[in-house]
Write a protein that holds these residues in place. Structure first.
Motif, PDB file in Angstrom:
ATOM      1  N   SER A   1      38.942  41.048  45.248  1.00 12.92           N
ATOM      2  CA  SER A   1      38.795  40.673  43.848  1.00 12.92           C
ATOM      3  C   SER A   1      40.044  41.120  43.096  1.00 12.92           C
ATOM      4  O   SER A   1      40.882  41.832  43.636  1.00 12.92           O
ATOM      5  CB  SER A   1      37.545  41.324  43.249  1.00 12.92           C
ATOM      6  OG  SER A   1      37.661  42.733  43.313  1.00 12.92           O
ATOM      7  N   PHE A   2      40.153  40.675  41.853  1.00 16.25           N
ATOM      8  CA  PHE A   2      41.320  41.025  41.052  1.00 16.25           C
ATOM      9  C   PHE A   2      40.959  40.916  39.589  1.00 16.25           C
ATOM     10  O   PHE A   2      39.980  40.266  39.213  1.00 16.25           O
ATOM     11  CB  PHE A   2      42.516  40.131  41.386  1.00 16.25           C
ATOM     12  CG  PHE A   2      42.237  38.661  41.240  1.00 16.25           C
ATOM     13  CD1 PHE A   2      42.403  38.023  40.025  1.00 16.25           C
ATOM     14  CD2 PHE A   2      41.799  37.924  42.325  1.00 16.25           C
ATOM     15  CE1 PHE A   2      42.138  36.671  39.887  1.00 16.25           C
ATOM     16  CE2 PHE A   2      41.544  36.568  42.204  1.00 16.25           C
ATOM     17  CZ  PHE A   2      41.714  35.941  40.985  1.00 16.25           C
ATOM     18  N   ASP A   3      41.753  41.559  38.767  1.00 17.31           N
ATOM     19  CA  ASP A   3      41.576  41.523  37.326  1.00 17.31           C
ATOM     20  C   ASP A   3      42.184  40.225  36.790  1.00 17.31           C
ATOM     21  O   ASP A   3      43.380  39.975  36.990  1.00 17.31           O
ATOM     22  CB  ASP A   3      42.256  42.743  36.700  1.00 17.31           C
ATOM     23  CG  ASP A   3      42.020  42.820  35.215  1.00 17.31           C
ATOM     24  OD1 ASP A   3      42.717  42.087  34.480  1.00 17.31           O
ATOM     25  OD2 ASP A   3      41.145  43.589  34.795  1.00 17.31           O
ATOM     26  N   THR A   4      41.393  39.438  36.113  1.00 18.42           N
ATOM     27  CA  THR A   4      41.882  38.146  35.624  1.00 18.42           C
ATOM     28  C   THR A   4      42.913  38.303  34.509  1.00 18.42           C
ATOM     29  O   THR A   4      43.775  37.452  34.349  1.00 18.42           O
ATOM     30  CB  THR A   4      40.721  37.259  35.136  1.00 18.42           C
ATOM     31  OG1 THR A   4      39.995  37.953  34.104  1.00 18.42           O
ATOM     32  CG2 THR A   4      39.783  36.918  36.284  1.00 18.42           C
TER      33      THR A   4
ATOM     34  N   HIS B   1      49.406  37.462  42.416  1.00 14.05           N
ATOM     35  CA  HIS B   1      49.778  38.422  43.461  1.00 14.05           C
ATOM     36  C   HIS B   1      49.775  39.844  42.915  1.00 14.05           C
ATOM     37  O   HIS B   1      49.312  40.772  43.581  1.00 14.05           O
ATOM     38  CB  HIS B   1      51.134  38.079  44.057  1.00 14.05           C
ATOM     39  CG  HIS B   1      51.138  36.787  44.795  1.00 14.05           C
ATOM     40  ND1 HIS B   1      52.296  36.185  45.199  1.00 14.05           N
ATOM     41  CD2 HIS B   1      50.142  35.967  45.204  1.00 14.05           C
ATOM     42  CE1 HIS B   1      52.015  35.058  45.826  1.00 14.05           C
ATOM     43  NE2 HIS B   1      50.705  34.899  45.826  1.00 14.05           N
ATOM     44  N   ALA B   2      50.276  40.017  41.707  1.00 11.34           N
ATOM     45  CA  ALA B   2      50.280  41.340  41.085  1.00 11.34           C
ATOM     46  C   ALA B   2      48.850  41.838  40.880  1.00 11.34           C
ATOM     47  O   ALA B   2      48.562  43.019  41.107  1.00 11.34           O
ATOM     48  CB  ALA B   2      51.027  41.295  39.759  1.00 11.34           C
ATOM     49  N   ALA B   3      47.953  40.961  40.472  1.00 11.39           N
ATOM     50  CA  ALA B   3      46.558  41.356  40.258  1.00 11.39           C
ATOM     51  C   ALA B   3      45.902  41.776  41.571  1.00 11.39           C
ATOM     52  O   ALA B   3      45.139  42.748  41.610  1.00 11.39           O
ATOM     53  CB  ALA B   3      45.787  40.203  39.613  1.00 11.39           C
TER      54      ALA B   3
ATOM     55  N   GLU C   1      50.151  43.468  55.560  1.00 10.12           N
ATOM     56  CA  GLU C   1      49.318  43.327  56.758  1.00 10.12           C
ATOM     57  C   GLU C   1      47.839  43.489  56.427  1.00 10.12           C
ATOM     58  O   GLU C   1      46.988  42.763  56.938  1.00 10.12           O
ATOM     59  CB  GLU C   1      49.726  44.361  57.810  1.00 10.12           C
ATOM     60  CG  GLU C   1      51.067  44.068  58.447  1.00 10.12           C
ATOM     61  CD  GLU C   1      51.564  45.200  59.336  1.00 10.12           C
ATOM     62  OE1 GLU C   1      50.900  46.262  59.428  1.00 10.12           O
ATOM     63  OE2 GLU C   1      52.644  45.027  59.942  1.00 10.12           O
ATOM     64  N   PHE C   2      47.522  44.437  55.534  1.00  6.50           N
ATOM     65  CA  PHE C   2      46.126  44.650  55.154  1.00  6.50           C
ATOM     66  C   PHE C   2      45.558  43.428  54.451  1.00  6.50           C
ATOM     67  O   PHE C   2      44.466  42.970  54.772  1.00  6.50           O
ATOM     68  CB  PHE C   2      45.989  45.884  54.248  1.00  6.50           C
ATOM     69  CG  PHE C   2      44.576  46.115  53.801  1.00  6.50           C
ATOM     70  CD1 PHE C   2      43.698  46.826  54.595  1.00  6.50           C
ATOM     71  CD2 PHE C   2      44.119  45.605  52.595  1.00  6.50           C
ATOM     72  CE1 PHE C   2      42.390  47.031  54.187  1.00  6.50           C
ATOM     73  CE2 PHE C   2      42.818  45.801  52.181  1.00  6.50           C
ATOM     74  CZ  PHE C   2      41.944  46.512  52.987  1.00  6.50           C
ATOM     75  N   LEU C   3      46.309  42.904  53.486  1.00  2.00           N
ATOM     76  CA  LEU C   3      45.818  41.747  52.741  1.00  2.00           C
ATOM     77  C   LEU C   3      45.798  40.497  53.616  1.00  2.00           C
ATOM     78  O   LEU C   3      44.881  39.695  53.525  1.00  2.00           O
ATOM     79  CB  LEU C   3      46.664  41.522  51.488  1.00  2.00           C
ATOM     80  CG  LEU C   3      46.559  42.623  50.431  1.00  2.00           C
ATOM     81  CD1 LEU C   3      47.551  42.386  49.315  1.00  2.00           C
ATOM     82  CD2 LEU C   3      45.143  42.743  49.898  1.00  2.00           C
ATOM     83  N   GLY C   4      46.831  40.320  54.424  1.00  2.00           N
ATOM     84  CA  GLY C   4      46.840  39.222  55.377  1.00  2.00           C
ATOM     85  C   GLY C   4      47.320  37.879  54.851  1.00  2.00           C
ATOM     86  O   GLY C   4      47.586  36.982  55.630  1.00  2.00           O
ATOM     87  N   TYR C   5      47.442  37.728  53.561  1.00  2.00           N
ATOM     88  CA  TYR C   5      47.846  36.434  53.009  1.00  2.00           C
ATOM     89  C   TYR C   5      49.009  36.537  52.042  1.00  2.00           C
ATOM     90  O   TYR C   5      49.430  35.537  51.475  1.00  2.00           O
ATOM     91  CB  TYR C   5      46.666  35.736  52.311  1.00  2.00           C
ATOM     92  CG  TYR C   5      45.893  36.629  51.365  1.00  2.00           C
ATOM     93  CD1 TYR C   5      46.315  36.825  50.066  1.00  2.00           C
ATOM     94  CD2 TYR C   5      44.758  37.289  51.799  1.00  2.00           C
ATOM     95  CE1 TYR C   5      45.626  37.654  49.219  1.00  2.00           C
ATOM     96  CE2 TYR C   5      44.057  38.122  50.954  1.00  2.00           C
ATOM     97  CZ  TYR C   5      44.489  38.304  49.661  1.00  2.00           C
ATOM     98  OH  TYR C   5      43.803  39.136  48.829  1.00  2.00           O
TER      99      TYR C   5
ATOM    100  N   TYR D   1      47.460  45.153  42.592  1.00  2.00           N
ATOM    101  CA  TYR D   1      46.953  46.189  41.702  1.00  2.00           C
ATOM    102  C   TYR D   1      45.552  46.617  42.135  1.00  2.00           C
ATOM    103  O   TYR D   1      45.250  47.811  42.206  1.00  2.00           O
ATOM    104  CB  TYR D   1      46.929  45.697  40.252  1.00  2.00           C
ATOM    105  CG  TYR D   1      46.418  46.735  39.280  1.00  2.00           C
ATOM    106  CD1 TYR D   1      47.296  47.649  38.709  1.00  2.00           C
ATOM    107  CD2 TYR D   1      45.073  46.811  38.952  1.00  2.00           C
ATOM    108  CE1 TYR D   1      46.842  48.613  37.828  1.00  2.00           C
ATOM    109  CE2 TYR D   1      44.608  47.777  38.077  1.00  2.00           C
ATOM    110  CZ  TYR D   1      45.491  48.679  37.518  1.00  2.00           C
ATOM    111  OH  TYR D   1      45.025  49.642  36.649  1.00  2.00           O
ATOM    112  N   ASN D   2      44.707  45.661  42.433  1.00  2.00           N
ATOM    113  CA  ASN D   2      43.344  45.992  42.845  1.00  2.00           C
ATOM    114  C   ASN D   2      43.348  46.794  44.149  1.00  2.00           C
ATOM    115  O   ASN D   2      42.558  47.724  44.311  1.00  2.00           O
ATOM    116  CB  ASN D   2      42.508  44.724  43.010  1.00  2.00           C
ATOM    117  CG  ASN D   2      41.045  45.039  43.197  1.00  2.00           C
ATOM    118  OD1 ASN D   2      40.402  45.515  42.270  1.00  2.00           O
ATOM    119  ND2 ASN D   2      40.526  44.807  44.392  1.00  2.00           N
ATOM    120  N   HIS D   3      44.226  46.442  45.064  1.00  2.00           N
ATOM    121  CA  HIS D   3      44.341  47.175  46.325  1.00  2.00           C
ATOM    122  C   HIS D   3      44.719  48.635  46.067  1.00  2.00           C
ATOM    123  O   HIS D   3      44.092  49.550  46.603  1.00  2.00           O
ATOM    124  CB  HIS D   3      45.394  46.492  47.211  1.00  2.00           C
ATOM    125  CG  HIS D   3      45.691  47.222  48.472  1.00  2.00           C
ATOM    126  ND1 HIS D   3      44.860  47.188  49.562  1.00  2.00           N
ATOM    127  CD2 HIS D   3      46.736  48.021  48.818  1.00  2.00           C
ATOM    128  CE1 HIS D   3      45.376  47.942  50.530  1.00  2.00           C
ATOM    129  NE2 HIS D   3      46.514  48.450  50.098  1.00  2.00           N
TER     130      HIS D   3
END
Length: 124
Positions: free
Chosen positions: A27-30, A39-41, A78-82, A44-46
């Motif tokens: 998820s991410f902050d809109t 990508h920044a959102a 690598e963790f995010l994968g995309y 940031y969430n990570h």
């Protein structure tokens, strides 16, 4: 899915769909996504997740009165994968420039260039 009721065809279509579904979600902050970028959102969430995780460790050592996390751009990618390593790097740069993240290097080994990140506003 097609309107074909052939069980074999339905099974094949379901198998194709399941190749795309990992069971993991992010998820991410809109607001961050709208103002700085998607990508920044996501990045940031990570980082925010790991800051919260680290804050609950009983032996956490705060630096400059803050909880920090460190992870290389490659490991985040690598963790995010995309997101590529370059996309992570650009996202982190935008987050630091916007003031949403602080960046420093607290590594004991001066050759280790892994950056540490935190958010500026933390409850003490």
């Amino acid at each position: 899915m097609s309107n074909n009721n052939n069980p074999s065809d339905l099974a094949q279509e379901e198998k194709k769909l399941s190749e795309f579904i990992s069971g993991n979600s992010h998820s991410f902050d809109t607001g961050i996504a709208s103002s700085i970028g998607l990508h920044a959102a996501i990045v940031y969430n990570h980082i925010f997740y790991w800051l919260k995780y680290n804050a609950y460790k009983p032996d956490i050592e705060k630096i400059q009165d803050k909880v920090w996390m460190y992870e290389s751009n490659k490991k985040i990618s690598e963790f995010l994968g995309y997101l590529s390593e370059d996309e992570v790097n650009r996202a982190l740069k935008k987050l630091v420039e916007s003031g949403l993240l602080l960046k420093d290097n607290f590594n004991k080994n001066k050759f280790d260039r892994t950056y540490w990140y935190t958010i500026p506003d933390q409850e003490k």
